[in-house]
Design a protein around this motif. Structure first.
Motif, mmCIF file in Angstrom:
data_model
loop_
_atom_site.group_PDB
_atom_site.id
_atom_site.type_symbol
_atom_site.label_atom_id
_atom_site.label_comp_id
_atom_site.label_asym_id
_atom_site.label_seq_id
_atom_site.Cartn_x
_atom_site.Cartn_y
_atom_site.Cartn_z
ATOM 1 N N LEU A 38 -33.342 11.704 63.751
ATOM 2 C CA LEU A 38 -33.042 12.664 64.809
ATOM 3 C C LEU A 38 -34.008 13.838 64.703
ATOM 4 N N GLU A 39 -34.506 14.282 65.854
ATOM 5 C CA GLU A 39 -35.338 15.480 65.902
ATOM 6 C C GLU A 39 -34.439 16.692 66.081
ATOM 7 N N GLN A 40 -34.959 17.863 65.740
ATOM 8 C CA GLN A 40 -34.208 19.116 65.842
ATOM 9 C C GLN A 40 -33.595 19.274 67.236
ATOM 10 N N GLY A 41 -32.277 19.480 67.300
ATOM 11 C CA GLY A 41 -31.593 19.721 68.565
ATOM 12 C C GLY A 41 -31.366 18.493 69.435
ATOM 13 N N GLU A 42 -31.718 17.319 68.942
ATOM 14 C CA GLU A 42 -31.608 16.087 69.721
ATOM 15 C C GLU A 42 -30.229 15.455 69.529
ATOM 16 N N THR A 43 -29.651 14.942 70.606
ATOM 17 C CA THR A 43 -28.388 14.215 70.481
ATOM 18 C C THR A 43 -28.666 12.821 69.922
ATOM 19 N N ALA A 46 -29.811 10.550 72.790
ATOM 20 C CA ALA A 46 -31.203 10.805 73.195
ATOM 21 C C ALA A 46 -32.173 10.261 72.147
ATOM 22 N N CYS A 47 -31.838 10.435 70.873
ATOM 23 C CA CYS A 47 -32.669 9.910 69.792
ATOM 24 C C CYS A 47 -32.800 8.395 69.910
ATOM 25 N N ARG A 49 -32.371 6.440 72.557
ATOM 26 C CA ARG A 49 -33.175 6.058 73.734
ATOM 27 C C ARG A 49 -34.665 6.221 73.429
ATOM 28 N N ARG A 50 -35.037 7.367 72.838
ATOM 29 C CA ARG A 50 -36.437 7.658 72.519
ATOM 30 C C ARG A 50 -36.986 6.669 71.492
ATOM 31 N N GLU A 51 -36.262 6.498 70.396
ATOM 32 C CA GLU A 51 -36.749 5.629 69.316
ATOM 33 C C GLU A 51 -36.914 4.174 69.765
#
Length: 130
Positions: A38-43, A46-47, A49-51
């Motif tokens: 997880l990136e800072q502030g990421e749900t 969202a993490c 979906r991105r990954e």
């Protein structure tokens, strides 16, 4: 502690997507539910979906929390958040893995999973017996 998300992705046939960590990566040769840090502030959603778009070139829709598990590896302590997700679209192209499989929950015990993923494998298999 490192926060990591894992997606338990189901396709239209009810199979689950698993992937094997490629050589040179931590936990190389072991299977896992794909995801990432997880990136800072990421749900978590969202993490995931991105990954999955970055690492496998697929779109998913996370829809339900499945559990949280902390695990101490030799070099790191991670907190792994698992989410159930649906496969939406895309053609799988691997970057952090050398192999993937669509497996039924009944077949998961045929694969050697990374230790942090094992509680989720066991939970999926125990749900079959209920």
């Amino acid at each position: 502690m490192i926060d990591v998300a894992a997606a338990i992705i189901e396709n239209h046939n009810g199979q689950l997507l698993i992937a094997r960590r490629k050589s040179g990566k931590s936990q190389a040769g072991l299977w896992e539910f794909p995801g990432g840090k997880l990136e800072q502030g990421e749900t978590i959603e969202a993490c995931l979906r991105r990954e999955l778009l970055e690492e496998m070139n697929i779109n998913i829709e996370p829809y339900e929390a499945f559990g949280v598990h902390s695990h101490h590896y030799e070099t790191a302590h991670i907190r792994l958040y698992a989410y159930k997700a649906k496969f939406v679209s895309g053609h799988i192209k691997l970057s952090d893995h050398d192999q993937y499989a669509w497996s039924t929950a009944e077949e998961l015990d045929k694969y050697e999973f990374a230790p942090a993923d094992l509680p989720f494998v066991n939970k999926l298999m125990s749900q079959l017996k209920q």
